[in-house]
Design an enzyme around this catalytic site. Structure first.
Site, short mmCIF file in Angstrom:
data_model
loop_
_atom_site.label_atom_id
_atom_site.label_comp_id
_atom_site.label_asym_id
_atom_site.label_seq_id
_atom_site.Cartn_x
_atom_site.Cartn_y
_atom_site.Cartn_z
N LYS A 1 0.83 -1.21 0.00
CA LYS A 1 0.00 0.00 0.00
C LYS A 1 0.86 1.26 0.00
O LYS A 1 0.56 2.24 -0.70
CB LYS A 1 -0.93 -0.01 1.22
N GLN B 1 -4.96 -2.20 9.88
CA GLN B 1 -4.83 -3.48 9.18
C GLN B 1 -5.42 -4.61 10.01
O GLN B 1 -5.10 -4.77 11.18
CB GLN B 1 -3.35 -3.76 8.88
N ASP C 1 -11.00 2.52 4.76
CA ASP C 1 -11.46 1.16 4.51
C ASP C 1 -12.98 1.06 4.40
O ASP C 1 -13.51 0.01 4.03
CB ASP C 1 -10.99 0.22 5.62
#
Length: 277
Positions: free
Chosen positions: A50, A94, A117
């Site tokens: 990322k 994460q 997200d």
């Protein structure tokens, strides 16, 4: 019949090129933050990818890595820092987190306006009622991949295998929205007559984490197949769909190379859209 491959890697490269041009013209540059807890090799690889994507597109990146021993308070402190950091347009925590940490509490602590997200309860609620909000990256990537290959879902019967928070449930909501207009069935461990459903589906999205579970005899000829599942085995990473399904499907999104690159591209897109707003 041999399926046309839905190439997420090349499609994501096109999207990143598009985003690079957008970012170059922005006075307020977007910034992506990540919070990573623990030593999981897959998570470290994914987060590293990322940040490499950010460098490629011109997005600033902020990385916070915490040890496996980090407490819930440590993670909440990192969230507070990114919530208040002006250079951070959006960020992600994460997943998965260590079992000692309350994942729901962590996600609820993210500033909804910085929820790259799309997993904050407020943003998921906006998805339910059709209001604009950051969308979960993997479902968004699936929809975008189908769109880029001009696969019309209006009236299509779609089976989504798996009801998880990050893929199955939000994807079902997105596919059934006005403008996409698919008819969606979500299957899970208690679903009866499962094969009857997959055999009549126009599109099957497999997100259950069972390697090569979906076989050719379980789908109809000409179906569109999207592999989202990922299982680490001694022989490597395996998806949920048996690769031999390519011989009877019309389109096939493999794992790897299909949805994964699109997920990362959609994260960048979310962050850029947040900066534009």
């Amino acid at each position: 019949m041999t399926a046309q491959i839905l190439d997420g890697k090349s499609t994501a490269a096109i999207i990143k090129s598009e985003l690079q041009k957008v970012v170059a013209g922005m006075s307020h540059k977007p910034g992506l933050g990540t919070i990573l807890v623990g030593n999981d090799p897959g998570s470290h690889s994914y987060v590293g990818g990322k940040h490499a994507d950010c460098a490629e597109v011109g997005i600033k990146s902020i990385r916070i890595d915490l040890p496996e021993s980090a407490t819930q308070s440590d993670v909440l402190s990192a969230i507070h820092d990114l919530n208040s950091a002006p250079e951070c347009t959006g960020y992600i925590v994460q997943l998965p987190l260590p079992k000692s940490i309350n994942t729901n509490l962590i996600l609820e602590s993210v500033d909804p306006k910085k929820d790259a997200d799309g997993l904050h309860p407020l943003n998921l609620g906006k998805l339910v009622i059709g209001e604009k909000a950051p969308l979960p990256c993997t479902p968004k990537g699936i929809v975008e991949l189908l769109k880029r290959y001009q696969i019309d879902l209006k009236g299509a019967e779609v089976v989504v295998m798996g009801r998880g928070l990050t893929v199955g449930r939000p994807l079902a909501l997105m596919l059934s929205q006005k403008g996409i207009d698919a008819t969606v069935t979500v299957t899970h461990t208690a679903t009866k007559n499962f094969i009857d459903l997959t055999k009549k589906a126009d599109v099957v999205v497999a997100a259950i984490g069972k390697p090569h579970f979906l076989k050719p005899e379980m789908v109809k000829d000409g179906a569109v197949l999207i592999d989202v599942g990922i299982t680490r085995t001694e022989s490597g990473l395996l998806g949920d769909i048996d690769p031999t399904c390519k011989t009877i499907s019309s389109y096939f999104a493999p794992m790897p190379g299909g949805v994964g690159p699109m997920t990362r591209a959609m994260l960048l897109q979310n962050v850029v859209e947040m900066a534009q707003q």
